[in-house]
Design a protein around this motif. Structure first.
Motif, PDB file in Angstrom:
ATOM      1  N   GLY A 112      25.347  42.988  -3.382  1.00 43.05           N
ATOM      2  CA  GLY A 112      24.484  44.054  -4.007  1.00 43.05           C
ATOM      3  C   GLY A 112      23.771  44.798  -3.159  1.00 43.05           C
ATOM      4  O   GLY A 112      23.800  46.200  -3.224  1.00 43.05           O
ATOM      5  N   ALA A 113      23.345  44.161  -1.784  1.00 36.83           N
ATOM      6  CA  ALA A 113      22.800  44.912  -0.697  1.00 36.83           C
ATOM      7  C   ALA A 113      23.837  46.136  -0.054  1.00 36.83           C
ATOM      8  O   ALA A 113      23.539  47.066   0.051  1.00 36.83           O
ATOM      9  CB  ALA A 113      22.444  44.046   0.587  1.00 36.83           C
ATOM     10  N   GLU A 114      25.149  45.911  -0.143  1.00 37.08           N
ATOM     11  CA  GLU A 114      26.084  46.643   0.303  1.00 37.08           C
ATOM     12  C   GLU A 114      26.179  47.791  -0.678  1.00 37.08           C
ATOM     13  O   GLU A 114      26.254  49.062  -0.393  1.00 37.08           O
ATOM     14  CB  GLU A 114      27.468  46.033   0.338  1.00 37.08           C
ATOM     15  N   ILE A 115      26.445  47.478  -1.937  1.00 39.39           N
ATOM     16  CA  ILE A 115      26.327  48.406  -3.030  1.00 39.39           C
ATOM     17  C   ILE A 115      25.195  49.591  -2.841  1.00 39.39           C
ATOM     18  O   ILE A 115      25.128  50.730  -3.008  1.00 39.39           O
ATOM     19  CB  ILE A 115      26.557  48.040  -4.371  1.00 39.39           C
ATOM     20  N   VAL A 116      23.972  49.000  -3.003  1.00 39.07           N
ATOM     21  CA  VAL A 116      22.777  49.780  -2.957  1.00 39.07           C
ATOM     22  C   VAL A 116      22.627  50.333  -1.287  1.00 39.07           C
ATOM     23  O   VAL A 116      22.358  51.642  -1.598  1.00 39.07           O
ATOM     24  CB  VAL A 116      21.435  48.964  -3.138  1.00 39.07           C
ATOM     25  N   SER A 117      22.922  50.081  -0.365  1.00 37.71           N
ATOM     26  CA  SER A 117      23.016  50.694   0.735  1.00 37.71           C
ATOM     27  C   SER A 117      24.014  51.758   0.668  1.00 37.71           C
ATOM     28  O   SER A 117      23.539  52.979   1.411  1.00 37.71           O
ATOM     29  CB  SER A 117      23.129  49.927   1.993  1.00 37.71           C
ATOM     30  N   GLU A 118      25.149  51.890   0.164  1.00 38.09           N
ATOM     31  CA  GLU A 118      25.940  52.933   0.194  1.00 38.09           C
ATOM     32  C   GLU A 118      25.694  54.065  -0.670  1.00 38.09           C
ATOM     33  O   GLU A 118      25.863  55.102  -0.607  1.00 38.09           O
ATOM     34  CB  GLU A 118      27.365  52.311  -0.245  1.00 38.09           C
ATOM     35  N   ALA A 119      24.561  53.700  -1.795  1.00 37.38           N
ATOM     36  CA  ALA A 119      24.042  54.805  -2.556  1.00 37.38           C
ATOM     37  C   ALA A 119      23.209  55.555  -1.850  1.00 37.38           C
ATOM     38  O   ALA A 119      22.903  56.721  -2.340  1.00 37.38           O
ATOM     39  CB  ALA A 119      23.520  53.929  -3.793  1.00 37.38           C
ATOM     40  N   ASP A 120      22.285  55.076  -0.749  1.00 36.34           N
ATOM     41  CA  ASP A 120      21.460  55.730   0.128  1.00 36.34           C
ATOM     42  C   ASP A 120      20.467  56.329  -0.966  1.00 36.34           C
ATOM     43  O   ASP A 120      20.194  57.588  -0.867  1.00 36.34           O
ATOM     44  CB  ASP A 120      22.142  56.908   0.689  1.00 36.34           C
ATOM     45  N   LEU A 121      19.545  55.378  -1.325  1.00 35.16           N
ATOM     46  CA  LEU A 121      18.533  55.982  -2.143  1.00 35.16           C
ATOM     47  C   LEU A 121      17.316  56.380  -1.488  1.00 35.16           C
ATOM     48  O   LEU A 121      16.675  56.933  -2.092  1.00 35.16           O
ATOM     49  CB  LEU A 121      18.128  54.654  -3.212  1.00 35.16           C
ATOM     50  N   GLY A 122      17.417  56.063  -0.230  1.00 31.51           N
ATOM     51  CA  GLY A 122      16.210  56.576   0.566  1.00 31.51           C
ATOM     52  C   GLY A 122      14.881  56.070   0.258  1.00 31.51           C
ATOM     53  O   GLY A 122      13.776  56.968   0.153  1.00 31.51           O
ATOM     54  N   ALA A 123      14.526  54.973   0.296  1.00 30.26           N
ATOM     55  CA  ALA A 123      13.207  54.315  -0.087  1.00 30.26           C
ATOM     56  C   ALA A 123      12.227  54.245   1.172  1.00 30.26           C
ATOM     57  O   ALA A 123      11.217  53.882   0.886  1.00 30.26           O
ATOM     58  CB  ALA A 123      13.513  52.837  -0.803  1.00 30.26           C
ATOM     59  N   ASN A 124      12.873  54.783   2.200  1.00 30.71           N
ATOM     60  CA  ASN A 124      11.995  54.757   3.397  1.00 30.71           C
ATOM     61  C   ASN A 124      10.832  55.561   3.311  1.00 30.71           C
ATOM     62  O   ASN A 124      11.087  56.736   3.327  1.00 30.71           O
ATOM     63  CB  ASN A 124      12.927  54.838   4.640  1.00 30.71           C
ATOM     64  N   ARG A 125       9.726  55.135   3.268  1.00 28.70           N
ATOM     65  CA  ARG A 125       8.407  55.930   3.014  1.00 28.70           C
ATOM     66  C   ARG A 125       8.202  56.836   4.317  1.00 28.70           C
ATOM     67  O   ARG A 125       7.536  57.975   4.413  1.00 28.70           O
ATOM     68  CB  ARG A 125       7.249  55.255   2.544  1.00 28.70           C
ATOM     69  N   GLU A 126       8.694  56.215   5.510  1.00 26.31           N
ATOM     70  CA  GLU A 126       8.119  56.854   6.988  1.00 26.31           C
ATOM     71  C   GLU A 126       8.966  58.156   7.049  1.00 26.31           C
ATOM     72  O   GLU A 126       8.496  59.061   7.691  1.00 26.31           O
ATOM     73  CB  GLU A 126       8.635  55.907   7.807  1.00 26.31           C
TER      74      GLU A 126
END
Length: 144
Positions: free
Chosen positions: A127-141
């Protein structure tokens, strides 16, 4: 707006012997449960999680949409799907498990931008691999 996640309870429990599918379905359910807790943040009226068993007809809980495929000249209902109903009444159907998880993770990403508490879900490696490939950009910084 409403969401309905439909999954096979037997796959979720690992009864069908596919560990990756079980992990992925558990990721989906965990994400949907977290979205359900914070649904008002992204203007959702309802979030339904429907767990279907082999001995049930598999009707949706709230949104009357069921996806199907043809296998060996027979119609087979998909046991995993996400239906999203928009404010305009249009419904979007996601039947691909990768798409389902990506959409749910995207909703969590939007929630994380609006609340101060941690809403992340511990995903399985698949699941982490699928989401990381989607590059959702949750990084607030990155946004500052």
């Amino acid at each position: 707006m409403r969401l309905e996640l439909r999954v096979c309870q037997h796959c979720l429990d690992g009864d069908h012997g596919n560990e990756k599918r079980t992990a992925l379905l558990n990721d989906m359910v965990n994400c949907a449960e977290q979205i359900k807790k914070h649904k008002e943040v992204i203007d959702l009226d309802e979030v339904h999680i429907r767990r279907v068993k082999d001995d049930e007809p598999g009707k949706p809980a709230a949104l009357p949409v069921v996806s199907a495929t043809i296998q060996n000249d027979q119609v087979v209902l998909n046991d995993t799907q996400l239906v999203a109903e928009g404010q305009d009444g249009n419904m979007l159907l996601y039947a691909n498990p990768d798409d389902v998880l990506t959409v749910l993770a995207g909703n969590l990403d939007e929630i994380s931008k609006a609340v101060t508490e941690d809403v992340t879900v511990d995903l399985s490696p698949i699941g982490a691999e699928i989401v990381s490939e989607a590059d959702l950009g949750a990084n607030r910084e990155q946004e500052q």
